[in-house]
Scaffold this active site. Structure first.
Site, PDB file in Angstrom:
ATOM      1  N   ARG A   1      40.580  39.569  52.362  1.00 38.67           N
ATOM      2  CA  ARG A   1      40.441  40.819  51.610  1.00 38.67           C
ATOM      3  C   ARG A   1      39.628  41.782  52.450  1.00 38.67           C
ATOM      4  O   ARG A   1      38.575  41.399  52.969  1.00 38.67           O
ATOM      5  CB  ARG A   1      39.729  40.538  50.283  1.00 38.67           C
ATOM      6  CG  ARG A   1      39.659  41.734  49.367  1.00 38.67           C
ATOM      7  CD  ARG A   1      38.790  41.473  48.139  1.00 38.67           C
ATOM      8  NE  ARG A   1      37.447  41.994  48.344  1.00 38.67           N
ATOM      9  CZ  ARG A   1      36.561  42.208  47.372  1.00 38.67           C
ATOM     10  NH1 ARG A   1      36.878  41.919  46.114  1.00 38.67           N
ATOM     11  NH2 ARG A   1      35.368  42.678  47.639  1.00 38.67           N
TER      12      ARG A   1
ATOM     13  N   TYR B   1      30.984  50.166  46.188  1.00 36.36           N
ATOM     14  CA  TYR B   1      30.995  48.834  45.599  1.00 36.36           C
ATOM     15  C   TYR B   1      31.902  47.916  46.427  1.00 36.36           C
ATOM     16  O   TYR B   1      32.980  48.314  46.849  1.00 36.36           O
ATOM     17  CB  TYR B   1      31.517  48.899  44.163  1.00 36.36           C
ATOM     18  CG  TYR B   1      31.417  47.588  43.429  1.00 36.36           C
ATOM     19  CD1 TYR B   1      30.199  47.152  42.929  1.00 36.36           C
ATOM     20  CD2 TYR B   1      32.526  46.776  43.258  1.00 36.36           C
ATOM     21  CE1 TYR B   1      30.088  45.948  42.263  1.00 36.36           C
ATOM     22  CE2 TYR B   1      32.425  45.558  42.592  1.00 36.36           C
ATOM     23  CZ  TYR B   1      31.204  45.153  42.103  1.00 36.36           C
ATOM     24  OH  TYR B   1      31.100  43.953  41.458  1.00 36.36           O
TER      25      TYR B   1
ATOM     26  N   ASP C   1      40.897  45.286  46.980  1.00 34.77           N
ATOM     27  CA  ASP C   1      40.410  45.359  45.596  1.00 34.77           C
ATOM     28  C   ASP C   1      39.920  46.775  45.316  1.00 34.77           C
ATOM     29  O   ASP C   1      39.039  47.283  46.015  1.00 34.77           O
ATOM     30  CB  ASP C   1      39.260  44.344  45.435  1.00 34.77           C
ATOM     31  CG  ASP C   1      38.836  44.138  43.985  1.00 34.77           C
ATOM     32  OD1 ASP C   1      39.251  44.927  43.124  1.00 34.77           O
ATOM     33  OD2 ASP C   1      38.078  43.176  43.741  1.00 34.77           O
TER      34      ASP C   1
ATOM     35  N   HIS D   1      38.692  47.649  42.264  1.00 33.48           N
ATOM     36  CA  HIS D   1      37.619  47.545  41.260  1.00 33.48           C
ATOM     37  C   HIS D   1      37.796  48.530  40.109  1.00 33.48           C
ATOM     38  O   HIS D   1      36.827  49.198  39.708  1.00 33.48           O
ATOM     39  CB  HIS D   1      36.242  47.705  41.917  1.00 33.48           C
ATOM     40  CG  HIS D   1      35.922  46.604  42.890  1.00 33.48           C
ATOM     41  ND1 HIS D   1      35.822  46.793  44.247  1.00 33.48           N
ATOM     42  CD2 HIS D   1      35.717  45.289  42.699  1.00 33.48           C
ATOM     43  CE1 HIS D   1      35.544  45.651  44.844  1.00 33.48           C
ATOM     44  NE2 HIS D   1      35.482  44.714  43.928  1.00 33.48           N
TER      45      HIS D   1
ATOM     46  N   GLU E   1      44.478  44.680  44.092  1.00 36.07           N
ATOM     47  CA  GLU E   1      43.798  44.123  42.908  1.00 36.07           C
ATOM     48  C   GLU E   1      43.080  45.197  42.100  1.00 36.07           C
ATOM     49  O   GLU E   1      42.445  46.091  42.666  1.00 36.07           O
ATOM     50  CB  GLU E   1      42.780  43.090  43.415  1.00 36.07           C
ATOM     51  CG  GLU E   1      41.862  42.557  42.331  1.00 36.07           C
ATOM     52  CD  GLU E   1      40.736  41.706  42.912  1.00 36.07           C
ATOM     53  OE1 GLU E   1      40.818  41.276  44.077  1.00 36.07           O
ATOM     54  OE2 GLU E   1      39.746  41.480  42.193  1.00 36.07           O
TER      55      GLU E   1
ATOM     56  N   GLU F   1      40.350  39.621  36.501  1.00 39.20           N
ATOM     57  CA  GLU F   1      39.084  38.894  36.627  1.00 39.20           C
ATOM     58  C   GLU F   1      38.138  39.158  35.457  1.00 39.20           C
ATOM     59  O   GLU F   1      37.264  38.348  35.192  1.00 39.20           O
ATOM     60  CB  GLU F   1      38.401  39.217  37.968  1.00 39.20           C
ATOM     61  CG  GLU F   1      37.919  40.639  38.097  1.00 39.20           C
ATOM     62  CD  GLU F   1      37.230  40.915  39.442  1.00 39.20           C
ATOM     63  OE1 GLU F   1      37.778  40.527  40.480  1.00 39.20           O
ATOM     64  OE2 GLU F   1      36.155  41.515  39.430  1.00 39.20           O
TER      65      GLU F   1
ATOM     66  N   ARG G   1      44.538  36.950  37.555  1.00 36.36           N
ATOM     67  CA  ARG G   1      43.244  36.533  38.116  1.00 36.36           C
ATOM     68  C   ARG G   1      42.263  36.006  37.075  1.00 36.36           C
ATOM     69  O   ARG G   1      41.116  35.666  37.391  1.00 36.36           O
ATOM     70  CB  ARG G   1      42.622  37.708  38.880  1.00 36.36           C
ATOM     71  CG  ARG G   1      43.365  37.940  40.162  1.00 36.36           C
ATOM     72  CD  ARG G   1      42.811  39.036  41.010  1.00 36.36           C
ATOM     73  NE  ARG G   1      41.378  39.115  41.137  1.00 36.36           N
ATOM     74  CZ  ARG G   1      40.618  38.248  41.807  1.00 36.36           C
ATOM     75  NH1 ARG G   1      41.173  37.198  42.397  1.00 36.36           N
ATOM     76  NH2 ARG G   1      39.306  38.414  41.878  1.00 36.36           N
TER      77      ARG G   1
ATOM     78  N   GLU H   1      40.501  33.070  45.405  1.00 38.25           N
ATOM     79  CA  GLU H   1      39.426  33.816  46.071  1.00 38.25           C
ATOM     80  C   GLU H   1      38.275  32.859  46.399  1.00 38.25           C
ATOM     81  O   GLU H   1      37.969  31.957  45.628  1.00 38.25           O
ATOM     82  CB  GLU H   1      38.919  34.921  45.129  1.00 38.25           C
ATOM     83  CG  GLU H   1      37.834  35.801  45.721  1.00 38.25           C
ATOM     84  CD  GLU H   1      37.389  36.902  44.749  1.00 38.25           C
ATOM     85  OE1 GLU H   1      37.645  36.782  43.539  1.00 38.25           O
ATOM     86  OE2 GLU H   1      36.771  37.874  45.221  1.00 38.25           O
TER      87      GLU H   1
ATOM     88  N   TRP I   1      36.873  55.547  33.643  1.00 39.65           N
ATOM     89  CA  TRP I   1      38.127  54.877  33.261  1.00 39.65           C
ATOM     90  C   TRP I   1      37.821  53.479  32.834  1.00 39.65           C
ATOM     91  O   TRP I   1      37.469  52.655  33.575  1.00 39.65           O
ATOM     92  CB  TRP I   1      39.130  54.851  34.419  1.00 39.65           C
ATOM     93  CG  TRP I   1      39.525  56.224  34.854  1.00 39.65           C
ATOM     94  CD1 TRP I   1      39.471  56.716  36.108  1.00 39.65           C
ATOM     95  CD2 TRP I   1      40.029  57.281  34.046  1.00 39.65           C
ATOM     96  NE1 TRP I   1      39.899  57.988  36.125  1.00 39.65           N
ATOM     97  CE2 TRP I   1      40.246  58.391  34.861  1.00 39.65           C
ATOM     98  CE3 TRP I   1      40.285  57.403  32.661  1.00 39.65           C
ATOM     99  CZ2 TRP I   1      40.722  59.603  34.388  1.00 39.65           C
ATOM    100  CZ3 TRP I   1      40.763  58.611  32.198  1.00 39.65           C
ATOM    101  CH2 TRP I   1      40.988  59.700  33.055  1.00 39.65           C
TER     102      TRP I   1
HETATM  103  O1  EZ4 Z   1      33.112  42.488  41.232  1.00 45.48           O
HETATM  104  O2  EZ4 Z   1      32.296  39.039  40.921  1.00 45.48           O
HETATM  105  O3  EZ4 Z   1      37.279  40.209  43.350  1.00 45.48           O
HETATM  106  N1  EZ4 Z   1      36.122  40.119  43.282  1.00 45.48           N
HETATM  107  C1  EZ4 Z   1      35.300  40.997  42.701  1.00 45.48           C
HETATM  108  C2  EZ4 Z   1      33.860  40.632  42.568  1.00 45.48           C
HETATM  109  C3  EZ4 Z   1      33.334  41.107  41.213  1.00 45.48           C
HETATM  110  C4  EZ4 Z   1      32.068  40.398  40.853  1.00 45.48           C
HETATM  111  C5  EZ4 Z   1      31.616  40.812  39.447  1.00 45.48           C
HETATM  112  O4  EZ4 Z   1      30.649  39.962  38.952  1.00 45.48           O
HETATM  113  O5  EZ4 Z   1      35.747  42.044  42.286  1.00 45.48           O
HETATM  114  O6  EZ4 Z   1      33.096  41.140  43.605  1.00 45.48           O
HETATM  115 CO    CO Z   2      37.861  41.890  42.067  1.00 44.86          CO
END
Ligand code: EZ4
Ligand code: CO
Length: 402
Positions: A147, A159, A210, A212, A236, A262, A283, A339, A402
């Site tokens: 990733r 992030y 990802d 997020h 993701e 997740e 996930r 993961e 969002w």
């Molecule tokens: O943001 O586990 O795909 N993995 C992630 C992680 C999550 C954290 C949140 O607790 O997106 O980094």
């Molecule tokens: Co994630």
């Protein structure tokens, strides 16, 4: 086989973990993970104050009945705190059942379907050059799938991009820190990262990304389209999924494979995403969605619709969840990928385990149970330390919405 004790253990060997240990009158015990990042003590209390009193004296072999009792008996269904607590009990009981049978857990689930579990690691850097170099390190370590996340030009912090490399930890402060977000800056930077990665390393490795939960469906569609030439394994959490039908717009505009789930706590959070074939990978994970008993239902539903599993496996999922997940992954027919963010040495010492990394795959051992234990004396050395995940604001100060 009666349950005579159930104990909640909170420990912070570098980050917080909540663990449940269930003991039976036959001397067997089982371990379950109950960690919910940034909300740890809510789950500890839910177990301690509300579930454990109802658990003592029950027959540990009745996993399904106990699951139904806690899910339906609460009256208040679903929700991450409750489902994480139920998951901890469920995984501990599967651990006990497998130990009683003298078998590794994957044998009880249906036996081995593959030699090893393909995992992906996290490469991240402040800029494209650093991220490309980090991906190179994972390739050298033997990873088949990586990733990639990069800092966004013009934004001070992002992030998923941390100073620590192998042990990235997003819950970084005792009160939530704040990150800035700009969708336009992000959408400009990501395709350049993947173009450079493919130019540098070719197409042999799986690459993942990802978002997020930061985009609207039409923005996600733009991103998915712009990444198509680079053949991602998946994109993701491009869109938050409270509105499951929102994925139609995204899905119908791009052939980039889609992963989500997740943060889901139950099958009801993904049934439309799966049955309308709006996603490719689910996930939803053992610790946050009701344990092995519930994940099995999700995986079977997913199989009907050509959706594969891709369990969450960040560091806030303890080695106990990783062990249980790897047994599940070793068995589940519609496995996709797992993961894997490495835990720190302190965490690995508190949770001795028999899985190991081998050339891009994680492999479970044959210890009866899920193969992960907790060293209570070592756990006691690391008291709970409050930590939160960050929040996001737009550049004008708006709370990201969002
Ligand atoms: O943001 O586990 O795909 N993995 C992630 C992680 C999550 C954290 C949140 O607790 O997106 O980094
Ligand atoms: Co994630």
């Amino acid at each position: 086989m009666k349950i005579i004790d159930a104990k909640v253990i909170v420990t912070c060997p570098g980050r917080n973990f909540v663990t449940l240990k269930i003991t039976t009158d036959q001397g067997l015990y089982g371990i379950g993970d109950a960690t919910l990042n940034g909300r740890e003590l809510a789950v500890a209390s839910y177990l301690q104050d509300h579930l454990i009193p109802c658990l003592i004296g029950r027959d540990a072999s009745q996993i399904e009945d106990i699951w139904q009792f806690f899910y339906r008996g609460a009256y208040w269904r679903r929700g991450p705190v409750g489902m994480t607590a139920i998951a901890a009990i469920d995984v501990a009981l599967w651990d006990i059942k497998a130990k009683a049978a003298g078998m590794p857990l994957y044998q009880l689930l249906g036996g081995r379907s593959r030699d090893g579990v393909m995992v992906y690691g996290h490469a991240n850097g402040r800029d494209i050059a650093e991220t490309v170099a980090e991906v190179g390190k994972y390739i050298e370590l033997g990873y088949k799938a990586i990733r990639a996340q990069t800092g966004i030009p013009g934004l001070a912090s992002t992030y998923g991009v941390s100073k620590d490399k192998m042990y990235y930890e997003p819950a970084d402060n005792d009160l939530p820190s704040e990150n800035l977000w700009s969708t336009s800056k992000y959408l400009n930077s990501v395709p350049k990262l993947f173009e450079t990665l493919r130019d540098t390393y070719g197409y042999e490795h799986h690459l993942l990304h990802d978002t997020h939960h930061r985009l609207t469906p039409i923005e996600a569609a733009q991103l998915g389209k712009s990444l198509e030439p680079y053949k991602l394994f998946w994109l993701e959490d491009a869109v938050p999924a409270e509105l499951q039908e929102g994925f139609r717009l995204f899905r119908h505009h791009t052939t980039t494979p889609i992963a989500v789930g997740e943060v889901f706590a139950s099958i009801h959070d993904c049934q439309q995403l799966i049955s309308e074939q709006l996603i490719d990978y689910i996930r939803t994970t053992i610790v946050h969605a009701g344990g092995i008993t519930h994940l099995r239902r999700i995986a079977h539903l997913a199989e009907l619709y050509h959706v594969r599993t891709g369990f969450h496996g960040a560091t806030d999922l303890s080695p106990v969840t990783m062990g249980a997940a790897l047994h599940f992954d070793t068995w589940v027919p519609n496995f996709g990928i797992q993961e894997y963010m490495r835990h720190t040495d302190e965490t690995d010492e508190v949770f001795p385990h028999d899985y190991h990394f081998d050339n891009g795959y994680l492999k479970v051992g044959d210890t009866p149970g899920h193969g992960v234990d907790i060293d209570e004396a070592k756990a006691a050395k690391y008291p709970y330390k409050r930590a939160y995940l960050p929040v996001n604001r737009l550049e004008d100060g708006t709370m990201f919405n969002w």
